[in-house]
Design a protein around this motif. Structure first.
Motif, PDB file in Angstrom:
ATOM      1  N   ALA A   1       0.989  -0.997  -0.111  1.00 32.49           N
ATOM      2  CA  ALA A   1      -0.209   0.096   0.099  1.00 32.49           C
ATOM      3  C   ALA A   1       0.920   1.099  -0.011  1.00 32.49           C
ATOM      4  O   ALA A   1       0.924   2.145  -0.676  1.00 32.49           O
ATOM      5  N   PHE A   2       1.422   1.562   0.601  1.00 30.73           N
ATOM      6  CA  PHE A   2       2.637   2.871   0.779  1.00 30.73           C
ATOM      7  C   PHE A   2       3.471   2.314  -0.569  1.00 30.73           C
ATOM      8  O   PHE A   2       3.650   4.066  -0.799  1.00 30.73           O
ATOM      9  N   ARG A   3       4.218   1.596  -1.153  1.00 31.03           N
ATOM     10  CA  ARG A   3       4.295   1.292  -2.232  1.00 31.03           C
ATOM     11  C   ARG A   3       4.178   2.267  -3.297  1.00 31.03           C
ATOM     12  O   ARG A   3       4.423   2.904  -4.207  1.00 31.03           O
ATOM     13  N   ASN A   4       2.542   1.970  -3.622  1.00 35.41           N
ATOM     14  CA  ASN A   4       1.618   2.441  -4.315  1.00 35.41           C
ATOM     15  C   ASN A   4       1.165   3.752  -4.798  1.00 35.41           C
ATOM     16  O   ASN A   4       1.111   4.797  -5.010  1.00 35.41           O
ATOM     17  N   ASP A   5       1.246   4.085  -2.946  1.00 38.06           N
ATOM     18  CA  ASP A   5       1.140   6.047  -2.496  1.00 38.06           C
ATOM     19  C   ASP A   5       2.300   6.377  -3.340  1.00 38.06           C
ATOM     20  O   ASP A   5       2.922   7.288  -3.563  1.00 38.06           O
ATOM     21  N   ILE A   6       3.806   6.469  -2.280  1.00 47.09           N
ATOM     22  CA  ILE A   6       5.217   6.576  -3.019  1.00 47.09           C
ATOM     23  C   ILE A   6       4.997   6.775  -3.819  1.00 47.09           C
ATOM     24  O   ILE A   6       5.560   7.572  -4.773  1.00 47.09           O
ATOM     25  N   GLU A   7       4.899   5.986  -5.473  1.00 46.29           N
ATOM     26  CA  GLU A   7       5.134   5.766  -6.673  1.00 46.29           C
ATOM     27  C   GLU A   7       4.360   6.556  -6.309  1.00 46.29           C
ATOM     28  O   GLU A   7       4.852   7.487  -8.254  1.00 46.29           O
ATOM     29  N   LYS A   8       3.317   7.079  -6.496  1.00 50.88           N
ATOM     30  CA  LYS A   8       2.641   8.081  -6.799  1.00 50.88           C
ATOM     31  C   LYS A   8       3.265   9.478  -7.159  1.00 50.88           C
ATOM     32  O   LYS A   8       3.030  10.379  -7.869  1.00 50.88           O
TER      33      LYS A   8
END
Length: 290
Positions: free
Chosen positions: A77-84
């Protein structure tokens, strides 16, 4: 001739003006166990005070009670937000990750190809694991002592709780390696098939900053914030004598050989005070957030 001279002068002025403007990289903050964005108001203020106009973003995924969710689920979940966020800043970002958040960020950095994280600051994080009777442990296992937690953690049911994913009992090393599905995997001690790619991903960072101290009161041993940990007699083995370092399983030794690791130790700072202590910020973080 005058037109040429005028154009040259204008160009020089523009270049000088550009040189005077320093755009600080955005800072992404990842919270720890049982906290969330509101705990980082002071730290955000410190950053913007010394580096005006810096964009500071604290991700609110899995905050407070939800922070006990399994670590791999949180990493995703954090990876998805950080990637954005990273897509908006092609020149790079900094990751500032507190406590459990430091391990989440390690997971993000290892599993995200082509990330553009420049500096990764791990602020009082159990990077080599946790083994101690603390107030945080009592909130999850109120009737257990540290010598009993392995019974709860090292099975499929226990592994759905975040703290069990980095519970590192030095007296049950084989169970830790076989049944803990997060930290031994991340460290390359029980490597996944993609470990080589994970290592290269992690090595994309330009700076690793490790912050912790002897009066923390939660991270146990406190040297875990610097990749040190207990051996079977509960003596602390420092980072460079850890097997994952000596064998360079996930890239830590390579980072160190490049001169890309900074270790900062502060005494007199309790665990919940690291992100609101201006002295810690000035001495351990400020110079790396440019």
């Amino acid at each position: 001739m005058r037109t040429l001279q005028g154009s040259t002068l204008l160009l020089l002025l523009l270049l000088l003006a550009a040189g005077c403007v320093h755009a600080y990289k955005p800072v992404i903050i990842v919270h720890g166990l049982f906290d969330g964005p509101k705990e980082f108001t002071n730290l955000t203020g410190f950053i913007t005070k010394v580096h005006p106009e810096t964009e500071v973003m604290t991700i609110s995924q899995y905050d407070y009670k939800a922070s006990v969710t399994t670590m791999w689920q949180q990493v995703k979940a954090f990876r998805n937000d950080i990637e954005k966020i990273m897509l908006k800043y092609p020149d790079g970002v900094h990751l500032l990750c507190f406590s459990q958040g430091g391990l989440i960020c390690r997971g993000v950095l290892s599993t995200m190809p082509h990330h553009n994280v420049h500096t990764f600051i791990a602020l009082s994080s159990p990077l080599a694991g946790q083994y101690g009777e603390t107030s945080y442990l009592k909130r999850i296992f109120p009737d257990s002592v540290k010598k009993e937690v392995h019974v709860i953690c090292y099975n499929k049911v226990g592994q759905i709780m975040s703290i069990c994913n980095y519970w590192n009992d030095p007296h049950y090393r084989s169970s830790y390696l076989r049944k803990n599905n997060f930290l031994p995997v991340l460290n390359g001690e029980n490597p996944p098939s993609k470990m080589s790619a994970w290592r290269e991903n992690f090595l994309r960072i330009k700076k690793l900053v490790l912050i912790g101290g002897p009066d923390d009161g939660v991270i146990t041993p406190w040297q875990s914030s610097h990749f040190g940990f207990y051996n079977s007699t509960e003596d602390v083995v420092e980072m460079r004598n850890q097997k994952f370092y000596k064998d360079d399983l996930f890239g830590l030794k390579t980072l160190d050989s490049r001169g890309n690791i900074s270790v900062c130790i502060h005494s007199g700072v309790k665990h919940t005070e690291w992100h609101s202590n201006f002295t810690v910020f000035r001495s351990c973080m400020e110079e790396w957030l440019t």
